[in-house]
Design an enzyme around this catalytic site. Structure first.
Site, PDB file in Angstrom:
ATOM      1  N   GLY A  45      11.136  -7.666  -8.344  1.00  0.00           N
ATOM      2  CA  GLY A  45      11.952  -8.756  -7.813  1.00  0.00           C
ATOM      3  C   GLY A  45      13.382  -8.716  -8.320  1.00  0.00           C
ATOM      4  N   VAL A  47       1.854   0.246  -0.349  1.00  0.00           N
ATOM      5  CA  VAL A  47       1.177   1.538  -0.453  1.00  0.00           C
ATOM      6  C   VAL A  47       2.176   2.625  -0.805  1.00  0.00           C
ATOM      7  CG1 VAL A  47      -0.236   3.258   0.715  1.00  0.00           C
ATOM      8  CG2 VAL A  47      -0.522   0.836   1.260  1.00  0.00           C
ATOM      9  N   GLY A  62       4.484   2.961  -3.052  1.00  0.00           N
ATOM     10  CA  GLY A  62       5.825   2.569  -3.476  1.00  0.00           C
ATOM     11  C   GLY A  62       6.909   2.870  -2.473  1.00  0.00           C
ATOM     12  N   ASP A  81      -7.099   0.158  -7.704  1.00  0.00           N
ATOM     13  CA  ASP A  81      -5.776   0.168  -7.086  1.00  0.00           C
ATOM     14  C   ASP A  81      -5.757   1.113  -5.879  1.00  0.00           C
ATOM     15  OD1 ASP A  81      -2.640  -0.204  -7.431  1.00  0.00           O
ATOM     16  OD2 ASP A  81      -3.018   1.943  -7.231  1.00  0.00           O
ATOM     17  N   LYS A 116      -5.298   0.490  -1.539  1.00  0.00           N
ATOM     18  CA  LYS A 116      -4.379   1.233  -0.685  1.00  0.00           C
ATOM     19  C   LYS A 116      -5.135   1.987   0.406  1.00  0.00           C
ATOM     20  CE  LYS A 116      -1.133   1.608  -4.523  1.00  0.00           C
ATOM     21  NZ  LYS A 116      -0.792   2.401  -5.723  1.00  0.00           N
TER      22      LYS A 116
END
Lengths: 432, 432
Positions: free
Chosen positions: B17, B133, B135, B202, B206
């Protein structure tokens, strides 16, 4: 879903066009689901109407491409004729008569992209051309859209499959250029006249398109420095191996360090074996992108061929049809940055230079002085006498980063030295 | 260009962020040019308001995320909180109050993607999530859009950087799992609790997202078979090397041969060194895609990190803002194919099985009979006595393609043989 179909006119029905028509038929339901309306092949313009085209309704075939794009009921014109004319006029006419355009025409886009984009914008239509660069590899859309919030600093790619096949063959077998070219020709990877590929014209057109998109700046074909790969030798590959490198024909588009200018160039270069581009084999293409935020990305896939190119055309067709149903257009040309395109002399990189010199004391000092006088700093030097005792030695110089202009000046001065019998090769070193 | 800015609410101001906020400021002119209107950070919802956040106007910071998404003047909500709640409620509320959403939340998308897409569609808003997914790698957009006219048959990827770092370290140094994990932790590549990464949770999230997009079919997280990589040993890497392979933790989404069903799975697997995925080093990610027309494509880049993820978020932000200015939306969820998601038992692949067996005549015949009885065809067998003379030998069996159910049955039967002292490892072999 809308039931009235969107109408597609296909200009050209060769290797790519026939595959586009085939997939439009076999995947009609899929395409309709993805677009939100069916798509219908409304006409196919060809040069030889008598040729039998499996799966294409003969009543759709015409030799009058101009009349087809002027019909007024065509939603999307797919141009897979190639070359400058009549493709350019047909695309312009298509916009004037209310159609959007999907094109695979790299030569035309590289030469007249700005004018075509302006025509599209004037008429509120889309111009998409994913297939024009690196065949099936989704590249233009990621650069234009996925990386739209990032700042791209370098695009470096293997964008010509023919030359990559030849260089890969030379690398893996030790073959010379002609032998590798002959094999590429026999296998259908090289055309009878391979000039456009081996002299880098094809790659230069793609470099112009890529640089324009990456840097939001108009880059014309004439702005691209171009050097073919016909003079790469088996000896160059041996030198590359000693450096832990291989040789690739690269299209390189770079932003200058101060960000105020860009360069675009095509030439053979040594790259380290550890670089992701080094392992791109055969006729595959790959494009390596470096940006501020995303870092290093690579896009890999088949760079040519009927089916892969058709895949890219159809992806564009879906997008353009969706835009049309939305009453919108996708991102048009983006040239707002309007950066200066600098000439080759301002490119900064490293060089691998092989010299044939007299085998006697003091030569290295002379040579090193010339480099120093031109501000080119030497990284390594390797000197070897020759077994044949012809009184000559080889001197291999690898430089630190220097401008192309400085290197050119250095080489000119070296050629004037009595002790330098010849400059065997000059190869740029990239990707470090 | 429109001068009234589009308003963006940022939910979460951690590693990603804060980088999104930073780039929105430093690249404000670029973003405005690409969107066609300026974008303005209108609010930042955080948990700890007292933390100093360089470059963010403190008056924009709030702890009341719900009030922020309910303001009604927000054009786009960027959700980089992660986790299921409150992210899910905030996104739904954002749609209800007129905003489109850009999210990087793979767990939420994998679990509740269908409901969130439905909410977006009900309110005529966009839901984009390229960052969820792999990056920074542009992947969702190419799959959804560039390949929209093609038919994807397989997506096979390295989608978790932590586990790739660990496996790469084991491969290059011969280290065991724990030693490599410790190094990854020390270098910040693995979290203090690495479970989500090393157990494949993780990657499974994805895989669910990728399978859904690739096959136009809803694939839930529960549909994904998952096996971690904590049991991969240095011995497995030695076996892989003997096969000309390395070991990667792969997410594999496949269409069945008859096209009627799909599978999605995450597990360690051997892949040949010649496969493009084999050379993906360190914490990089890469996704290999096979389709009917395009053939083999690969997308490579950093899979995590603040800047790369922010790059993907900003690409989405530009697209969503452009759609908003056009009064349109991009492609929504595409689940029209509604294929069956088959269980792991129906997956067909090859297997590398290491057995500890009694070192006496007849054992190989017994073992081979068990494979034959379960319909699993053997490709190669390698038997070696052991130097320590403990009366045991190793038997390495590599099979032809067989279903996972058949292989499981085979292994169960093998375990019951007196002469089989243990099953040392079972590893799938992919990418051939």
């Amino acid at each position: 879903m809308r039931t009235r179909p969107l109408k597609v006119a296909l200009l050209g029905c060769g290797v790519v066009g026939s595959e586009v028509a085939r997939i439009m038929t076999t995947h009609a339901d899929d395409l309709a689901a993805r677009i939100g309306a069916p798509v219908e092949l409304a006409g196919v313009a060809v040069r030889r109407p008598s040729k039998v085209r499996a799966g294409i309704d003969p009543s759709l075939v015409t030799t009058d491409a101009t009349a087809l794009v002027k019909r007024g009921d065509i939603d999307v014109v797919v141009e897979v004729i190639g070359g400058i004319e009549p493709a350019r006029s047909l695309i312009t006419t298509a916009f004037e008569h209310g159609a959007s355009v999907v094109s695979a025409n790299k030569a035309l886009l590289a030469q007249d992209g700005a004018a075509l984009h302006a025509a599209a914008e004037e008429h509120g239509k889309d111009l998409y051309y994913e297939a024009a660069v690196a065949g099936a590899i989704p590249l233009i859309r990621p650069l234009r859209e996925s990386l739209a919030g990032d700042k791209i600093n370098r695009v470096m790619g293997i964008v010509n499959g023919t030359t990559n096949f030849i260089l890969d063959k030379m690398d893996s077998t030790g073959a010379g250029y002609q032998e590798a070219l002959d094999e590429a020709t026999a296998l259908g990877y090289a055309e009878a006249d391979p000039t456009a590929d081996v002299e880098g014209f094809d790659a230069a057109a793609k470099a112009a398109i890529l640089a324009g998109i990456a840097f939001h700046t108009r880059v014309r074909l004439d702005d691209v420095y171009r050097e073919g790969m016909t003079e790469v030798t088996a000896a160059d590959f041996r030198s590359a191996k000693e450096m832990g490198c291989t040789i690739k024909l690269l299209a390189i588009c770079e932003r200058s360090k101060d960000g105020a200018s860009v360069t675009a160039r095509v030439h053979p270069a040594m790259i380290p074996l550890s670089h992701p581009l080094a392992s791109v084999r055969g006729a595959y293409n790959a494009v390596f992108v470096e940006s501020d935020a995303a870092g290093q990305l690579m896009f890999y896939g088949p760079g040519a061929g009927g089916s892969p190119t058709a895949s890219a055309v159809l992806g564009d067709l879906v997008a353009v049809c969706r835009n049309r149903l939305n009453g919108a257009t996708g991102p048009g040309e983006s040239a707002y940055a309007a950066l200066t395109v600098s000439p080759m002399g301002e490119v900064v990189t490293r060089y691998h230079i092989s010299l044939d010199v007299a085998d006697k004391p003091g030569v290295l000092a002379q040579v090193a002085t010339v480099f120093a006088e031109h501000g080119v700093s030497i990284d390594t030097v390797r000197q070897q006498g020759r077994p044949d005792g012809d009184g000559e030695a080889s001197l291999v110089v690898v430089t630190h980063r220097a401008s192309d202009a400085s290197l050119t000046g250095t080489v000119e001065a070296l050629r004037k030295l009595d002790t330098v019998r010849g400059v065997a090769s000059i190869m740029r070193v990239e990707g470090e």
